[in-house]
Design an enzyme around this catalytic site. Sequence first.
Site, PDB file in Angstrom:
ATOM      1  N   ASP A   1      -9.641  -0.396  -1.655  1.00 34.31           N
ATOM      2  CA  ASP A   1      -8.997   0.488  -0.684  1.00 34.31           C
ATOM      3  C   ASP A   1     -10.013   1.529  -0.251  1.00 34.31           C
ATOM      4  O   ASP A   1     -10.721   2.088  -1.084  1.00 34.31           O
ATOM      5  CB  ASP A   1      -7.775   1.153  -1.324  1.00 34.31           C
ATOM      6  CG  ASP A   1      -6.826   1.665  -0.259  1.00 34.31           C
ATOM      7  OD1 ASP A   1      -6.488   0.895   0.651  1.00 34.31           O
ATOM      8  OD2 ASP A   1      -6.454   2.841  -0.313  1.00 34.31           O
TER       9      ASP A   1
ATOM     10  N   GLU B   1       0.871  -1.177   0.000  1.00 37.64           N
ATOM     11  CA  GLU B   1       0.000   0.000   0.000  1.00 37.64           C
ATOM     12  C   GLU B   1       0.904   1.221   0.000  1.00 37.64           C
ATOM     13  O   GLU B   1       1.460   1.583   1.033  1.00 37.64           O
ATOM     14  CB  GLU B   1      -0.946  -0.016   1.207  1.00 37.64           C
ATOM     15  CG  GLU B   1      -1.978  -1.128   1.078  1.00 37.64           C
ATOM     16  CD  GLU B   1      -3.211  -0.920   1.964  1.00 37.64           C
ATOM     17  OE1 GLU B   1      -3.561   0.230   2.280  1.00 37.64           O
ATOM     18  OE2 GLU B   1      -3.814  -1.941   2.325  1.00 37.64           O
TER      19      GLU B   1
ATOM     20  N   PHE C   1     -16.554  -3.124  11.525  1.00 33.93           N
ATOM     21  CA  PHE C   1     -15.116  -3.122  11.842  1.00 33.93           C
ATOM     22  C   PHE C   1     -14.611  -1.690  11.707  1.00 33.93           C
ATOM     23  O   PHE C   1     -15.355  -0.788  11.279  1.00 33.93           O
ATOM     24  CB  PHE C   1     -14.360  -4.075  10.900  1.00 33.93           C
ATOM     25  CG  PHE C   1     -14.416  -3.673   9.448  1.00 33.93           C
ATOM     26  CD1 PHE C   1     -13.428  -2.883   8.881  1.00 33.93           C
ATOM     27  CD2 PHE C   1     -15.467  -4.091   8.637  1.00 33.93           C
ATOM     28  CE1 PHE C   1     -13.484  -2.509   7.549  1.00 33.93           C
ATOM     29  CE2 PHE C   1     -15.528  -3.726   7.297  1.00 33.93           C
ATOM     30  CZ  PHE C   1     -14.537  -2.938   6.757  1.00 33.93           C
ATOM     31  N   GLY C   2     -13.368  -1.490  12.077  1.00 32.72           N
ATOM     32  CA  GLY C   2     -12.725  -0.189  11.876  1.00 32.72           C
ATOM     33  C   GLY C   2     -13.506   0.957  12.500  1.00 32.72           C
ATOM     34  O   GLY C   2     -13.828   0.959  13.696  1.00 32.72           O
ATOM     35  N   TYR C   3     -13.818   1.950  11.677  1.00 39.29           N
ATOM     36  CA  TYR C   3     -14.478   3.164  12.146  1.00 39.29           C
ATOM     37  C   TYR C   3     -15.996   3.031  12.260  1.00 39.29           C
ATOM     38  O   TYR C   3     -16.674   4.000  12.624  1.00 39.29           O
ATOM     39  CB  TYR C   3     -14.157   4.330  11.202  1.00 39.29           C
ATOM     40  CG  TYR C   3     -12.684   4.682  11.161  1.00 39.29           C
ATOM     41  CD1 TYR C   3     -12.095   5.433  12.167  1.00 39.29           C
ATOM     42  CD2 TYR C   3     -11.871   4.247  10.108  1.00 39.29           C
ATOM     43  CE1 TYR C   3     -10.748   5.755  12.138  1.00 39.29           C
ATOM     44  CE2 TYR C   3     -10.521   4.565  10.062  1.00 39.29           C
ATOM     45  CZ  TYR C   3      -9.969   5.315  11.086  1.00 39.29           C
ATOM     46  OH  TYR C   3      -8.631   5.626  11.052  1.00 39.29           O
ATOM     47  N   ASP C   4     -16.529   1.870  11.944  1.00 40.25           N
ATOM     48  CA  ASP C   4     -17.999   1.710  11.945  1.00 40.25           C
ATOM     49  C   ASP C   4     -18.674   2.203  13.234  1.00 40.25           C
ATOM     50  O   ASP C   4     -19.718   2.847  13.156  1.00 40.25           O
ATOM     51  CB  ASP C   4     -18.387   0.243  11.685  1.00 40.25           C
ATOM     52  CG  ASP C   4     -18.303  -0.117  10.209  1.00 40.25           C
ATOM     53  OD1 ASP C   4     -18.259   0.807   9.371  1.00 40.25           O
ATOM     54  OD2 ASP C   4     -18.299  -1.324   9.898  1.00 40.25           O
TER      55      ASP C   4
ATOM     56  N   ARG D   1     -18.450   0.760   0.085  1.00 43.85           N
ATOM     57  CA  ARG D   1     -17.919  -0.470  -0.515  1.00 43.85           C
ATOM     58  C   ARG D   1     -18.972  -1.161  -1.369  1.00 43.85           C
ATOM     59  O   ARG D   1     -18.681  -1.635  -2.466  1.00 43.85           O
ATOM     60  CB  ARG D   1     -17.428  -1.409   0.600  1.00 43.85           C
ATOM     61  CG  ARG D   1     -16.867  -2.739   0.123  1.00 43.85           C
ATOM     62  CD  ARG D   1     -16.080  -3.419   1.202  1.00 43.85           C
ATOM     63  NE  ARG D   1     -15.065  -2.531   1.716  1.00 43.85           N
ATOM     64  CZ  ARG D   1     -15.150  -1.898   2.887  1.00 43.85           C
ATOM     65  NH1 ARG D   1     -16.161  -2.111   3.706  1.00 43.85           N
ATOM     66  NH2 ARG D   1     -14.217  -1.048   3.250  1.00 43.85           N
TER      67      ARG D   1
END
Length: 178
Positions: free
Chosen positions: A60, A31, A136-139, A163
């Site tokens: 991404d 990346e 997940f992540g910032y959810d 997404r």
Amino acid sequence: MIYFVTSNKGKHAEARAIFADLVQKDIGYTEIQADTLEEVAAYGIKEVAARLDGPVMIEDAGLFVEALQGFPGVYSAYVQRTIGNAGILRLMEGMERRDAYFKSVVAYVEPGREPIMFNGEVHGQIGFEERGHKGFGYDPIFYVGESSLGEKEIEEKNRISHRAASMRALKRWLEGRR
Ligand code: IMP
């Protein structure tokens, strides 16, 4: 069949609900540090295409907070790993303008062809607290309407998410070609 190169189980689960014939490949790719998601995806797709024989997709994504001039943006993975959701909430303490969006870029390539890219966005707000454990992540800090993405089931997230939008655009393109 399409290979989806990702190490992220959440992404794979969301993508599987759109492409039934997806095979997850957790083989990693570079990346690069760049100013746009498109540049990161364009570099990555060439790398994975050289290593896999068949149609390949990567994706991404990034979180762009308006009041932070688009931060964390292309640095979203690093910021999530370091200061995390609590850090973003702290950065935004006292801020009333909480508009933010997720952007997703999907890159797809078939052997011997040029890669193509599609993108998608979902607009919402950074909340004042983390809620939900489904995504997940910032959810948990990204709210669309009354609830955070962390509180929404995959089907519900896929109706609105960045997404889902980029992947559905790829799916429409593939179907239109038949
Ligand atoms: P990447 O696309 O895997 O590079 O994601 C960048 C960062 O954004 C990672 O920390 C992900 O966890 C986070 N991220 C990507 N997509 C989403 C999403 O749909 N919801 C919440 N966080 C996300």
